[in-house]
Design a protein around this motif. Structure first.
Motif, PDB file in Angstrom:
ATOM      1  N   MET A 121       0.837  -1.182   0.000  1.00 21.80           N
ATOM      2  CA  MET A 121       0.000   0.000   0.000  1.00 21.80           C
ATOM      3  C   MET A 121       0.881   1.244   0.000  1.00 21.80           C
ATOM      4  O   MET A 121       1.895   1.284   0.691  1.00 21.80           O
ATOM      5  CB  MET A 121      -0.909   0.004   1.240  1.00 21.80           C
ATOM      6  N   ARG A 122       0.488   2.236  -0.810  1.00 22.32           N
ATOM      7  CA  ARG A 122       1.142   3.543  -0.833  1.00 22.32           C
ATOM      8  C   ARG A 122       2.538   3.513  -1.469  1.00 22.32           C
ATOM      9  O   ARG A 122       3.361   4.373  -1.204  1.00 22.32           O
ATOM     10  CB  ARG A 122       1.228   4.155   0.574  1.00 22.32           C
ATOM     11  N   SER A 123       2.795   2.530  -2.317  1.00 19.55           N
ATOM     12  CA  SER A 123       4.131   2.442  -2.934  1.00 19.55           C
ATOM     13  C   SER A 123       4.143   2.923  -4.377  1.00 19.55           C
ATOM     14  O   SER A 123       5.070   2.624  -5.122  1.00 19.55           O
ATOM     15  CB  SER A 123       4.646   0.997  -2.866  1.00 19.55           C
ATOM     16  N   GLY A 124       3.126   3.675  -4.781  1.00 20.26           N
ATOM     17  CA  GLY A 124       3.075   4.203  -6.135  1.00 20.26           C
ATOM     18  C   GLY A 124       2.299   3.342  -7.102  1.00 20.26           C
ATOM     19  O   GLY A 124       2.353   3.568  -8.315  1.00 20.26           O
ATOM     20  N   THR A 125       1.546   2.367  -6.590  1.00 17.59           N
ATOM     21  CA  THR A 125       0.812   1.463  -7.478  1.00 17.59           C
ATOM     22  C   THR A 125      -0.303   2.181  -8.238  1.00 17.59           C
ATOM     23  O   THR A 125      -0.543   1.890  -9.411  1.00 17.59           O
ATOM     24  CB  THR A 125       0.219   0.287  -6.687  1.00 17.59           C
ATOM     25  N   THR A 126      -0.986   3.121  -7.580  1.00 14.90           N
ATOM     26  CA  THR A 126      -2.077   3.835  -8.254  1.00 14.90           C
ATOM     27  C   THR A 126      -1.537   4.692  -9.390  1.00 14.90           C
ATOM     28  O   THR A 126      -2.092   4.722 -10.491  1.00 14.90           O
ATOM     29  CB  THR A 126      -2.857   4.696  -7.252  1.00 14.90           C
ATOM     30  N   LEU A 200      -9.821  -4.634  -6.100  1.00 17.92           N
ATOM     31  CA  LEU A 200     -10.061  -5.145  -4.749  1.00 17.92           C
ATOM     32  C   LEU A 200     -11.542  -5.420  -4.514  1.00 17.92           C
ATOM     33  O   LEU A 200     -11.905  -6.355  -3.801  1.00 17.92           O
ATOM     34  CB  LEU A 200      -9.540  -4.140  -3.715  1.00 17.92           C
ATOM     35  N   GLY A 201     -12.423  -4.619  -5.138  1.00 20.58           N
ATOM     36  CA  GLY A 201     -13.851  -4.852  -4.981  1.00 20.58           C
ATOM     37  C   GLY A 201     -14.295  -6.205  -5.503  1.00 20.58           C
ATOM     38  O   GLY A 201     -15.314  -6.744  -5.055  1.00 20.58           O
ATOM     39  N   LEU A 202     -13.542  -6.778  -6.434  1.00 21.05           N
ATOM     40  CA  LEU A 202     -13.894  -8.098  -6.950  1.00 21.05           C
ATOM     41  C   LEU A 202     -13.564  -9.184  -5.932  1.00 21.05           C
ATOM     42  O   LEU A 202     -14.248 -10.214  -5.870  1.00 21.05           O
ATOM     43  CB  LEU A 202     -13.175  -8.361  -8.270  1.00 21.05           C
ATOM     44  N   LEU A 203     -12.525  -8.976  -5.133  1.00 26.78           N
ATOM     45  CA  LEU A 203     -12.231  -9.912  -4.048  1.00 26.78           C
ATOM     46  C   LEU A 203     -13.236  -9.760  -2.920  1.00 26.78           C
ATOM     47  O   LEU A 203     -13.611 -10.745  -2.264  1.00 26.78           O
ATOM     48  CB  LEU A 203     -10.808  -9.692  -3.538  1.00 26.78           C
ATOM     49  N   VAL A 204     -13.697  -8.536  -2.686  1.00 22.88           N
ATOM     50  CA  VAL A 204     -14.725  -8.305  -1.667  1.00 22.88           C
ATOM     51  C   VAL A 204     -15.983  -9.100  -1.992  1.00 22.88           C
ATOM     52  O   VAL A 204     -16.713  -9.521  -1.089  1.00 22.88           O
ATOM     53  CB  VAL A 204     -15.033  -6.795  -1.557  1.00 22.88           C
ATOM     54  N   ASN A 205     -16.236  -9.350  -3.270  1.00 24.34           N
ATOM     55  CA  ASN A 205     -17.407 -10.127  -3.661  1.00 24.34           C
ATOM     56  C   ASN A 205     -17.352 -11.556  -3.134  1.00 24.34           C
ATOM     57  O   ASN A 205     -18.373 -12.245  -3.102  1.00 24.34           O
ATOM     58  CB  ASN A 205     -17.548 -10.131  -5.187  1.00 24.34           C
ATOM     59  N   THR A 260      -3.615  -4.462  -6.904  1.00 24.38           N
ATOM     60  CA  THR A 260      -4.109  -4.270  -5.551  1.00 24.38           C
ATOM     61  C   THR A 260      -3.047  -4.808  -4.598  1.00 24.38           C
ATOM     62  O   THR A 260      -2.422  -5.844  -4.894  1.00 24.38           O
ATOM     63  CB  THR A 260      -5.461  -4.951  -5.279  1.00 24.38           C
ATOM     64  N   PRO A 261      -2.796  -4.139  -3.471  1.00 25.01           N
ATOM     65  CA  PRO A 261      -1.794  -4.640  -2.524  1.00 25.01           C
ATOM     66  C   PRO A 261      -2.097  -6.040  -1.998  1.00 25.01           C
ATOM     67  O   PRO A 261      -1.193  -6.711  -1.495  1.00 25.01           O
ATOM     68  CB  PRO A 261      -1.843  -3.602  -1.396  1.00 25.01           C
ATOM     69  N   GLN A 262      -3.346  -6.492  -2.125  1.00 24.05           N
ATOM     70  CA  GLN A 262      -3.690  -7.846  -1.682  1.00 24.05           C
ATOM     71  C   GLN A 262      -2.816  -8.891  -2.358  1.00 24.05           C
ATOM     72  O   GLN A 262      -2.497  -9.931  -1.773  1.00 24.05           O
ATOM     73  CB  GLN A 262      -5.162  -8.125  -1.989  1.00 24.05           C
ATOM     74  N   HIS A 263      -2.408  -8.611  -3.598  1.00 23.15           N
ATOM     75  CA  HIS A 263      -1.599  -9.590  -4.334  1.00 23.15           C
ATOM     76  C   HIS A 263      -0.249  -9.849  -3.658  1.00 23.15           C
ATOM     77  O   HIS A 263       0.367 -10.897  -3.899  1.00 23.15           O
ATOM     78  CB  HIS A 263      -1.361  -9.123  -5.769  1.00 23.15           C
ATOM     79  N   THR A 282       6.435  -3.024  -7.250  1.00 27.72           N
ATOM     80  CA  THR A 282       6.795  -1.656  -6.866  1.00 27.72           C
ATOM     81  C   THR A 282       7.351  -1.654  -5.449  1.00 27.72           C
ATOM     82  O   THR A 282       6.934  -2.449  -4.596  1.00 27.72           O
ATOM     83  CB  THR A 282       5.584  -0.717  -6.940  1.00 27.72           C
ATOM     84  N   HIS A 283       8.295  -0.729  -5.198  1.00 27.86           N
ATOM     85  CA  HIS A 283       8.979  -0.675  -3.903  1.00 27.86           C
ATOM     86  C   HIS A 283       9.109   0.778  -3.439  1.00 27.86           C
ATOM     87  O   HIS A 283       9.275   1.684  -4.261  1.00 27.86           O
ATOM     88  CB  HIS A 283      10.370  -1.311  -4.013  1.00 27.86           C
TER      89      HIS A 283
END
Length: 436
Positions: A121-126, A200-205, A260-263, A282-283
């Motif tokens: 999370m927050r590593s520039g993925t977006t 991530l919303g697809l995993l929430v499903n 998604t950071p979940q990966h 990403t790092h």
């Protein structure tokens, strides 16, 4: 400057809680029953459908509900929001299965060689995701689709009559309420209904994933998810991705851009379901990862609970962030060397065009046709006026020395430079859009 006080939520939540309490007394607001059977029965009654597909999701759903009841300490607004969220997810799940029955060709769509951005999370993925998504040779999720991945069953009639899909309208309403509840949302994760968004919303499903942990204090659920094989959730994600692609009416030969950071936690499941995926790791400086992740989680959790502390959130997201990089480092060998590349946050800040050129060479694509669209994204992002996302480790009871020690192997392995300057004063806002 050090920011010692964690931000407080807005008065909007207190007003909302008062309205919910009054509504319950008057009998116009239903009690927020968070019981699995009751929630599933309500979704069946609402939709007139009764096939939820693979029952695997009921396992994480049961654990999540138990954890919410025993640990989350939700306030009235939190309970109300949880009931609405679960009702929508279950209705979406029922509707998706009905679509597969009506249109079996949806499940026959291929998902060739997806490009998957994997980072903390927050590593520039977006930022990277949106730059690549600006290239029309790729397919991507849009924000309204991660909120509502499943179109209504009258969707084809809506298209035939050239009417508006209701899902972007719903997404706008959801975002408006979210910003009333917490105006910092825009600076932490800038978005809009049609902005590229993660899956991530697809995993929430499948009632699975870190979104729940960033929203509620549910440590038992989080640790349970860390112990299980997530492959069934990823299979359902892939089927929903096929449905989204079908509803977008785009060619299935266009590779998807996913992230998604979940990966980070679930690389084995990801590679099982998408065996030909190309992975961009990403790092970023760990103290930025942990501080920003804790800030993101705190700004959500504090809305839904009156009884959670910044220290609780800080400790949990330090633990979670360490686990993410440990799992990633242990499992990255599952990805063949010619199908993975590492990208540093600082390198992207310093020279986004040079970094993107390296990524396009890895993908064996000519970057020239995408250059104008990427530059337009950068220019548009620069013009947006946003309050910087400001945070510090101290806000969440965390010590910089401890963070550095816990991530020393990670920082050494990927030669991650230490970031300096004001906490949260991210150079991205100046160079390539400010999205994390």
């Amino acid at each position: 400057m050090t920011y010692l006080a964690a931000p407080k939520r807005t008065p909007f939540i207190d007003v909302l809680q008062g309205a919910i309490g009054l509504g319950r007394k008057l009998g116009v607001v239903a009690p927020s029953t968070l019981e699995k059977d009751a929630l599933m029965s309500a979704a069946v009654e609402q939709t007139g459908l009764d096939d939820f597909g693979d029952p695997w999701f009921t396992g994480p759903f049961s654990v999540l509900l138990d954890s919410i009841r025993e640990e989350a300490r939700l306030n009235r607004a939190g309970e109300f929001a949880a009931r609405l969220q679960f009702g929508k997810v279950l209705a979406d799940r029922l509707t998706a299965i009905e679509w597969y029955k009506r249109r079996p060709e949806i499940l026959e769509r291929s998902i060739p060689r997806p490009v998957v951005i994997v980072g903390p999370m927050r590593s520039g993925t977006t930022r990277l995701h949106r730059l690549l998504a600006s290239d029309h040779r790729f397919s991507h999720m849009r924000s309204f689709e991660t909120i509502s991945p499943v179109p209504r069953l009258d969707f084809e009639k809506v298209l035939a009559r050239k009417k508006r899909d209701f899902r972007p309208i719903l997404a706008s309403r959801v975002m408006r309420i979210a910003r009333l509840a917490n105006p910092r949302t825009l600076s932490i994760h800038p978005t809009g209904p049609f902005e590229p968004e993660e899956e991530l919303g697809l995993l929430v499903n499948s009632m699975y994933g870190m979104k729940h942990e960033a929203q509620w204090r549910v440590p038992t659920y989080g640790r349970w998810c860390e112990r299980i094989d997530a492959t069934p959730a990823y299979r359902h994600l892939a089927d929903l991705l096929r449905l989204v692609g079908w509803s977008q009416q785009v060619s299935e030969i266009r590779p998807w851009i996913l992230k998604t950071p979940q990966h980070m936690l679930d690389l084995p499941a990801l590679m099982e379901v998408f065996p030909d995926a190309r992975i961009i790791f990403t790092h970023r400086d760990p103290k930025k990862i942990v501080g920003s992740a804790a800030s993101l989680a705190w700004n959500q959790t504090a809305i839904y609970s009156d009884d959670v502390t910044p220290h609780d959130v800080g400790q949990e997201w330090l633990r979670k962030s360490v686990l993410q990089v440990e799992r990633m480092m242990a499992a990255r060998s599952l990805v063949p060397a010619d199908r993975r590349i590492d990208v540093g946050y600082e390198a992207m800040d310093r020279d986004w065009q040079g970094t993107m050129a390296r990524i396009y060479a890895f993908l064996d694509l000519d970057m020239a046709p995408a250059m104008s669209a990427m530059q337009n994204y950068v220019d548009r992002s620069r013009r947006l006026k946003r309050t910087p996302h400001r945070y510090s480790l101290e806000q969440f009871g965390l010590d910089e020395g401890e963070v550095r020690a816990r991530f020393s192997a990670y920082a050494t392995r990927f030669a991650i430079p230490e970031e300096t300057g004001q906490p949260g004063a991210v150079a991205t806002a100046r160079r390539a859009g400010g999205a994390a």
